[in-house]
Design a protein around this motif. Structure first.
Motif, mmCIF file in Angstrom:
data_model
loop_
_atom_site.group_PDB
_atom_site.id
_atom_site.type_symbol
_atom_site.label_atom_id
_atom_site.label_comp_id
_atom_site.label_asym_id
_atom_site.label_seq_id
_atom_site.Cartn_x
_atom_site.Cartn_y
_atom_site.Cartn_z
ATOM 1 N N ALA A 197 15.671 3.784 -1.886
ATOM 2 C CA ALA A 197 15.742 3.438 -3.303
ATOM 3 C C ALA A 197 15.275 1.996 -3.443
ATOM 4 C CB ALA A 197 17.172 3.583 -3.810
ATOM 5 N N TYR A 198 14.343 1.757 -4.364
ATOM 6 C CA TYR A 198 13.852 0.398 -4.617
ATOM 7 C C TYR A 198 14.348 -0.032 -5.983
ATOM 8 C CZ TYR A 198 10.579 1.413 -0.810
ATOM 9 O OH TYR A 198 10.027 1.749 0.404
ATOM 10 N N TYR A 199 14.826 -1.299 -6.054
ATOM 11 C CA TYR A 199 15.276 -1.845 -7.337
ATOM 12 C C TYR A 199 14.411 -3.058 -7.669
ATOM 13 C CZ TYR A 199 19.306 0.777 -5.648
ATOM 14 O OH TYR A 199 20.111 1.748 -5.128
ATOM 15 N N ALA A 219 17.498 -5.334 -19.592
ATOM 16 C CA ALA A 219 16.872 -4.023 -19.753
ATOM 17 C C ALA A 219 17.704 -2.990 -18.991
ATOM 18 C CB ALA A 219 15.445 -4.075 -19.228
ATOM 19 N N PRO A 220 17.523 -1.698 -19.299
ATOM 20 C CA PRO A 220 18.299 -0.677 -18.583
ATOM 21 C C PRO A 220 17.966 -0.724 -17.092
ATOM 22 C CG PRO A 220 17.006 0.294 -20.374
ATOM 23 C CD PRO A 220 16.640 -1.151 -20.318
ATOM 24 N N PRO A 221 18.987 -0.578 -16.212
ATOM 25 C CA PRO A 221 18.735 -0.621 -14.769
ATOM 26 C C PRO A 221 17.851 0.541 -14.340
ATOM 27 C CG PRO A 221 21.091 -0.680 -15.236
ATOM 28 C CD PRO A 221 20.418 -0.392 -16.530
ATOM 29 N N VAL A 222 16.824 0.247 -13.542
ATOM 30 C CA VAL A 222 15.888 1.283 -13.103
ATOM 31 C C VAL A 222 15.692 1.231 -11.592
ATOM 32 C CG1 VAL A 222 14.608 1.389 -15.283
ATOM 33 C CG2 VAL A 222 13.956 -0.282 -13.538
ATOM 34 N N ALA A 223 15.165 2.314 -11.068
ATOM 35 C CA ALA A 223 14.870 2.376 -9.638
ATOM 36 C C ALA A 223 13.653 3.233 -9.404
ATOM 37 C CB ALA A 223 16.056 2.954 -8.871
ATOM 38 N N VAL A 224 12.921 2.919 -8.327
ATOM 39 C CA VAL A 224 11.859 3.793 -7.839
ATOM 40 C C VAL A 224 12.398 4.379 -6.537
ATOM 41 C CG1 VAL A 224 9.554 3.810 -6.802
ATOM 42 C CG2 VAL A 224 9.964 2.520 -8.909
ATOM 43 N N VAL A 225 12.296 5.695 -6.361
ATOM 44 C CA VAL A 225 12.864 6.305 -5.163
ATOM 45 C C VAL A 225 11.755 6.962 -4.338
ATOM 46 C CG1 VAL A 225 15.062 6.730 -6.322
ATOM 47 C CG2 VAL A 225 13.340 8.548 -6.235
ATOM 48 N N GLU A 260 18.497 4.485 -13.668
ATOM 49 C CA GLU A 260 17.559 5.538 -14.026
ATOM 50 C C GLU A 260 16.355 5.532 -13.078
ATOM 51 O OE1 GLU A 260 16.072 5.260 -17.995
ATOM 52 O OE2 GLU A 260 14.553 6.801 -17.597
ATOM 53 N N VAL A 261 15.961 6.711 -12.633
ATOM 54 C CA VAL A 261 14.783 6.830 -11.777
ATOM 55 C C VAL A 261 13.548 6.796 -12.658
ATOM 56 C CG1 VAL A 261 13.558 8.297 -10.130
ATOM 57 C CG2 VAL A 261 16.057 8.174 -10.082
ATOM 58 N N ILE A 262 12.625 5.835 -12.382
ATOM 59 C CA ILE A 262 11.420 5.757 -13.208
ATOM 60 C C ILE A 262 10.164 6.115 -12.422
ATOM 61 C CG2 ILE A 262 12.314 4.042 -14.842
ATOM 62 C CD1 ILE A 262 10.627 1.976 -13.124
ATOM 63 N N GLY A 263 10.285 6.180 -11.100
ATOM 64 C CA GLY A 263 9.082 6.499 -10.332
ATOM 65 C C GLY A 263 9.453 7.062 -8.968
ATOM 66 N N VAL A 264 8.501 7.781 -8.363
ATOM 67 C CA VAL A 264 8.698 8.321 -7.017
ATOM 68 C C VAL A 264 7.531 7.839 -6.158
ATOM 69 C CG1 VAL A 264 8.843 10.409 -5.621
ATOM 70 C CG2 VAL A 264 9.911 10.354 -7.878
ATOM 71 N N VAL A 265 7.867 7.204 -5.001
ATOM 72 C CA VAL A 265 6.801 6.773 -4.094
ATOM 73 C C VAL A 265 6.790 7.652 -2.860
ATOM 74 C CG1 VAL A 265 6.573 4.356 -4.783
ATOM 75 C CG2 VAL A 265 8.340 5.022 -3.129
ATOM 76 N N ARG A 266 5.708 7.545 -2.102
ATOM 77 C CA ARG A 266 5.536 8.319 -0.884
ATOM 78 C C ARG A 266 6.637 7.993 0.117
ATOM 79 N NH1 ARG A 266 0.193 7.987 2.688
ATOM 80 N NH2 ARG A 266 1.088 9.591 4.052
ATOM 81 N N ASP A 267 6.965 8.968 0.944
ATOM 82 C CA ASP A 267 7.877 8.706 2.061
ATOM 83 C C ASP A 267 7.174 7.797 3.050
ATOM 84 O OD1 ASP A 267 10.257 9.908 1.541
ATOM 85 O OD2 ASP A 267 9.532 11.902 2.126
ATOM 86 N N GLY A 313 0.801 -1.214 0.000
ATOM 87 C CA GLY A 313 0.000 0.000 0.000
ATOM 88 C C GLY A 313 0.836 1.267 0.000
ATOM 89 N N LEU A 314 1.911 1.230 -0.745
ATOM 90 C CA LEU A 314 2.803 2.395 -0.835
ATOM 91 C C LEU A 314 2.484 3.097 -2.148
ATOM 92 C CD1 LEU A 314 5.200 3.805 0.483
ATOM 93 C CD2 LEU A 314 6.708 2.147 -0.587
ATOM 94 N N SER A 315 1.928 4.326 -2.065
ATOM 95 C CA SER A 315 1.400 4.892 -3.307
ATOM 96 C C SER A 315 2.459 5.602 -4.140
ATOM 97 C CB SER A 315 0.221 5.813 -3.017
ATOM 98 O OG SER A 315 0.486 6.554 -1.853
ATOM 99 N N LEU A 316 2.318 5.442 -5.413
ATOM 100 C CA LEU A 316 3.223 6.010 -6.400
ATOM 101 C C LEU A 316 2.813 7.467 -6.616
ATOM 102 C CD1 LEU A 316 5.463 4.715 -8.166
ATOM 103 C CD2 LEU A 316 3.757 4.515 -9.967
ATOM 104 N N MET A 317 3.760 8.395 -6.438
ATOM 105 C CA MET A 317 3.421 9.804 -6.586
ATOM 106 C C MET A 317 3.623 10.278 -8.025
ATOM 107 S SD MET A 317 2.674 10.122 -3.459
ATOM 108 C CE MET A 317 2.315 11.849 -3.213
ATOM 109 N N ARG A 318 4.690 9.776 -8.639
ATOM 110 C CA ARG A 318 4.991 10.199 -10.014
ATOM 111 C C ARG A 318 5.574 9.006 -10.756
ATOM 112 N NH1 ARG A 318 5.226 15.295 -10.514
ATOM 113 N NH2 ARG A 318 6.405 15.127 -12.450
ATOM 114 N N GLY A 319 5.574 9.082 -12.078
ATOM 115 C CA GLY A 319 6.218 8.065 -12.891
ATOM 116 C C GLY A 319 5.495 6.740 -12.798
ATOM 117 N N ARG A 320 6.284 5.648 -12.928
ATOM 118 C CA ARG A 320 5.639 4.335 -12.922
ATOM 119 C C ARG A 320 6.339 3.404 -11.940
ATOM 120 N NH1 ARG A 320 8.719 0.454 -15.612
ATOM 121 N NH2 ARG A 320 10.411 1.256 -16.907
ATOM 122 N N GLY A 321 5.724 2.263 -11.640
ATOM 123 C CA GLY A 321 6.350 1.234 -10.825
ATOM 124 C C GLY A 321 7.085 0.259 -11.724
#
Lengths: 901, 111
Positions: A712-714, A658-664, A691-698, A641-649
């Motif tokens: 940082a989530y990978y 694939a290119p390395p990505v992270a959600v921060v 590369e940062v692909i998404g931003v989740v809530r603190d 239940g951690l909501s995505l604020m911007r971008g994608r998961g």
């Protein structure tokens, strides 16, 4: 004859004295009868000449010189007789004391174990731990090459040792994995601590030579006892731990539980077995490969280094170590760029006393324990005040007896001493009974404190060792003196002749004394109760504030299955298939809505940190580039239940290749990219740019108490060699029905896969508040006790006052005062005591409340509303306590009151 | 235990007299009183009430030693005898007394 001999032969001496004086009287009488005096007259004359048989005896006893000791014996007998005459008083006093002293002893035991007691090792005052300071947070972690370098800087190279953290390891007992606490230690470790084997031998330097070449284990005495029934045949047998067959070579000395009180170790293995035993925790990895053996790598700091240095040589050893630490540091940072090197070289080593062990509990529990100690002490003080009041009343009731004794020649010093003997006898009986309460209380306390560990720590258990007994005994004596002093003073000051004049009704009621001793005691109780009620309120509000915190994710209806894939011996290549099968199996469970697998889990306390750099950014020395990391499957954010604020998961296409990505997290995005758009930006943790692909809530993913970390989530699919430790499951309905099904589903994938536990996130987050809730519950309990005791005290004093003033009040009623007015008089009198107590309490309490600053959250320690509420509560309790005496006062029959005059 | 100079002097004298009385042979308490009366030709009446406390005090200080033995009449009585320590004490007290008595006599002569 020695004084002790005389004391023991008291009876024989009394007989001899009797015989001696009898002989004298007979001889003297014979002299008279010889000249014709009548035998009875002769006897009479002989007695007169001697000056009275009893008086002579008494002064002869005085001449013996051990009088005071003999008197103690008779005082104690007298006290016991007096106490037996009033069984209800005695029983309630002993019960009060047993609970009061017992609670203090139990809390002291824990405080002692956590904060004060030294380790059961040789000369603990010489033990030191080597600490790294000067760079942000101080820490104790060294790489193995750095440790070896420091060790060779020691005057004596066998006086330094290294150890890993303690870690759950899985021992195969039969065919099921069983959780044990393991620790890796260097060959010098047992030697430095001076621990001896109870059987076999301990790990020595010869067991730590070849990488992976020494599959041996030493068991702790407690584990040997618990798991192997002290069987001697365990030596030489094979124990499979985390998939490695270890030969048991020995058992450590009894009572040795390791270096951390509260964290008992079951088995020890050599450091060189790190890779084979799959030990990978509590390390800072810098430019190194954690999947290869750690021993040769200078970039992996994972060892706590301890040493033995006499206090007077400590400074000298420290400077020698510092010199070689410079060298070790130079090696550690050799491969880094200039800027990092300069920064890192600011680090130093310090020696820190470690004779009391390296307990995390000490840090976490230090302040709460001291607060508990203080609160439980306050309760005892309040109980003492009550006992003092009771004894005062008793003394008054016995004033006639006392004045008779005084007029028969007992000196007042003697009577005071007798009063003290009585209170001390009570206190000591209470003290003995308190040991039972302490035993029971410490079990309960330990249970509250360590609710999720399977075996309560040996170090924290209550043993009736001399120190503890001395505490209980000392406390009993202190308490006995405390509550005995007021009645004893009363005995000393009582106007004993007045008793005879008035038939014993008014001794102690010294008219004109507006605030006698009993009232001072009750006002003191009110003051102490105020302190306890304020503390309890502050802690309750703190706990409520913590539980009201939004963790930043939806923690309800989520379970965390904590698994240990690494220990199960899976090769890294098999992990992706295992993860898929686990997710599939758990998702098939009815009522399960969503499932993910992650490397650290949520709220497990197993965080992982890395240093992050942004290509092209240059930073000052205050820069802290660390972030916490978790590696997760795509469904993770949805599941917890951690909501995505911007971008994608993450999606299935974020895989290897694939290119390395992270959600921060928001805070990470803000810290590294400021107000700029984070999506699409890159950062690196070593070689590759991510590369940062998404931003989740603190979110407070570690504990509810700590502010949300920069996260940082990978995607797990891009780091397939990572061993997962958690399976997150979002479900519907009650957890108790779903959890067993999850367990069965995991077992259906691999029966030998160790599952540490399956718990809801609500519970995991709640564990972080265990200390708070313990402190809050106990403080609440103590304040209720305090209120109860204080209201009993207040009631007693007011009832006594009303009884004393019955004539006056009766006259008032007879002269036409309304019952309500009389009630008002008594109630006002009661409230005056309460208000005086409250004012005195506030004056002492308010300046000292700063001490609990670190224990409260979201409320000021001097919060006026809390203080006002506590004062109001005490006023209410005071009114209630005063009401019955007031009502009784208004019902005094004037005629009867006047007749009694 | 109240300080009383008068009784202290008397007590000191009584102690010395008791030690002297038992110096030649062990005596029981009654015999001590009789002996002192005889020696003083009836001029010294030992206060019997003080006798036994004094005997026990002296025993407690190690100057006397009491033992139970049969009297010529066949009854058991506690006989006190002088210990070596008591003997030394007696000598000291006697010489002190003589000195004091001489000093007082001198003062009385000259005054």
């Amino acid at each position: 004859m020695s004084w002790i001999g005389r004391l023991l032969r008291r009876r024989a001496m009394e007989r001899d004295l009797d015989k001696e004086l009898r002989f004298h009287l007979d001889e003297e009488a014979r002299r008279h009868t010889a000249v014709g005096v009548d035998p009875r007259e002769a006897e009479r004359r002989a007695r007169i000449a001697l000056g009275g048989l009893e008086q002579t005896k008494e002064s002869t006893r005085d001449a013996r010189g051990t009088r005071w000791l003999e008197d103690i014996g008779s005082d104690v007998r007298y006290a016991v007789r007096a106490l037996r005459r009033t069984p209800v008083f005695t029983a309630s006093a002993i019960l009060t004391l047993a609970v009061g002293i017992g609670a203090n002893t139990a809390v002291f035991n824990l405080t002692d174990a956590v904060l004060l007691r030294t380790l059961p090792v040789l000369r603990p005052n010489e033990l030191v731990a080597v600490k790294r300071v000067g760079l942000g947070d101080d820490n104790y972690r060294f790489s193995h090459p750095s440790y070896e370098r420091l060790r060779h800087a020691m005057p004596d190279t066998t006086a330094m040792a290294a150890m890993s953290s303690t870690l759950r390891m899985w021992a195969m007992i039969g065919d099921a994995p069983e959780a044990t606490i393991g620790q890796l230690v260097s060959g010098e470790w047992f030697g430095v601590l001076g621990v001896r084997p109870a059987m076999g031998r301990l790990i020595d330097p010869s067991d730590n030579r070849d990488l992976g070449g020494h599959p041996v284990a030493v068991l702790s005495h407690a584990y040997w006892d618990r798991r192997f029934g002290r069987s001697p045949s365990v030596i030489g047998s094979t124990l499979r731990v985390n998939g490695v067959a270890l030969t048991v070579i020995g058992v450590a000395a009894p009572r040795f539980f390791g270096m951390k009180p509260g964290d008992d170790v079951d088995l020890y293995a050599p450091l060189v077995m790190q890779h084979e035993l799959r030990y990978q925790s509590n390390a800072s990895v810098d430019n190194a490969d954690g999947s290869k053996p750690w021993i040769p790598q200078i970039g992996i700091a994972w060892l706590t280094v301890i040493a033995r240095a006499a206090p007077d040589q400590r400074a000298q050893v420290e400077s020698r170590l510092e010199r070689d630490f410079r060298g070790a540091l130079t090696d550690e940072v050799a491969s880094r760029e200039e800027q990092v090197r300069t920064f890192r070289m600011r680090e130093h080593v310090r020696l820190e006393p470690a004779g009391r062990g390296l307990s995390d509990l000490r840090k976490d529990l230090g302040a709460p324990m001291l607060t508990l100690m203080a609160s439980v002490g306050l309760v005892l003080l309040i109980a003492c005040a009550n006992l003092a009041s009771l004894l005062l009343a008793r003394t008054t009731a016995r004033s006639q007896e006392l004045s008779i004794r005084a007029s028969l020649g007992a000196r007042s010093g003697r009577l005071i001493r007798q009063g003290f003997t009585e209170s001390l006898t009570l206190a000591l009986i209470g003290g003995v009974c308190s040991l039972l309460v302490a035993r029971w209380g410490s079990v309960a306390l330990l249970h509250l404190l360590t609710s999720n560990t399977n075996t309560p720590s040996q170090a924290l258990q209550l043993t009736f060792e001399p120190r503890l007994l001395a505490f209980a005994f000392g406390l009993s004596l202190l308490v006995g003196v405390l509550f005995g002093v007021a009645p004893a003073l009363r005995i000393g000051h009582a106007d004993l002749h007045a008793v005879f004049k008035t038939g014993g009704r008014v001794v102690g009621a010294r008219h004109g004394n507006r605030f006698p001793l009993g009232r001072v005691l009750v006002a003191g109780q009110i003051a102490l109760s105020l302190a306890l009620v304020v503390l309890a309120t502050l802690f309750a509000r703190t706990l409520r504030n913590f539980t009201a915190i939004d963790p930043g994710f939806d923690q309800h209806q989520v379970a965390e299955a904590r698994i240990d894939v690494r220990a199960a011996g899976y090769a890294a290549e098999r992990l992706p298939a295992l993860n898929d099968r686990l997710i599939e199996a758990v998702r098939a469970v009815p009522r399960v809505r969503s499932v993910s697998v992650s490397v650290t889990g949520v709220a497990t306390g197993h965080m992982r940190t890395s240093s992050v750099e942004i290509p092209g950014q240059v930073h000052g020395p205050e820069w802290d580039g660390t972030v916490q990391e978790n590696t997760v499957t795509p469904a993770f954010f949805e599941t917890v239940g951690l909501s995505l604020m911007r971008g994608r998961g993450f999606t299935a296409s974020d895989a290897t290749g694939a290119p390395p990505v992270a959600v921060v997290s928001q805070s990470m995005a803000r810290y590294f990219f400021g107000t700029e758009e984070a999506i699409g930006r890159r950062f690196s943790t070593g070689d590759s740019a991510i590369e940062v692909i998404g931003v989740v809530r603190d979110a407070r993913v570690n504990t509810i108490k700590d502010a949300p970390p920069r996260m940082a989530y990978y995607p797990l699919a891009q780091v397939p060699s990572e061993y997962p430790n958690g399976i997150e499951v979002r479900f519907d309905g009650p957890a108790v029905t779903v959890i067993p099904l999850i367990r069965a589903a995991i077992a259906s994938v691999d029966r030998a896969l160790p599952v540490r536990e399956i718990v809801t996130l609500d519970e995991l987050l709640g564990r972080g508040l265990r200390e708070q809730s313990l402190v809050s519950q106990l403080a609440g309990l103590f304040s209720i006790l305090a209120l109860l005791l204080a209201s009993i005290g207040l009631y007693g004093v007011m009832a006594y006052t009303v009884a004393q003033r019955s004539t006056e009040l009766g006259v008032r009623l007879a002269l036409g005062a309304k019952p309500a007015e009389v009630r008002g008089v008594v109630l006002r009198d009661t409230l005056r005591i309460v208000v005086i107590g409250l004012v005195a309490g506030a004056v002492i309490l308010i300046p000292s409340l700063g001490a609990v600053e670190s224990l409260v959250y979201g409320v000021s320690p001097r919060d006026p509303a809390t203080l006002a509420a506590a004062a109001a509560l005490l006023l209410l309790v005071g009114t209630l306590a005063g009401f019955v005496p007031a009502w009784r006062a208004s019902r005094i029959d004037p005629a009867r009151a006047l007749r009694a005059e | 235990m109240t300080p009383n100079g008068k009784s202290d002097i008397l007590q000191g004298m009584l102690d010395m007299l008791i030690l002297k009385a038992v110096a030649t042979e062990p005596l029981h308490g009654y015999a001590v009183a009789q002996r002192l009366r005889l020696l003083s030709r009836d001029r010294l009446q030992v206060p019997q009430g003080s006798l036994y406390p004094a005997l026990h005090r002296l025993e407690n200080r190690g100057w006397l030693k009491g033992d139970w033995a049969d009297t010529p009449t066949g009854r058991e009585a506690k006989f006190y005898r002088l210990t070596p320590k008591g003997k030394r004490q007696l000598a000291t007290e006697v010489s002190q007394w003589k000195e004091l008595a001489a000093t007082i006599a001198l003062v009385l002569e000259l005054a």
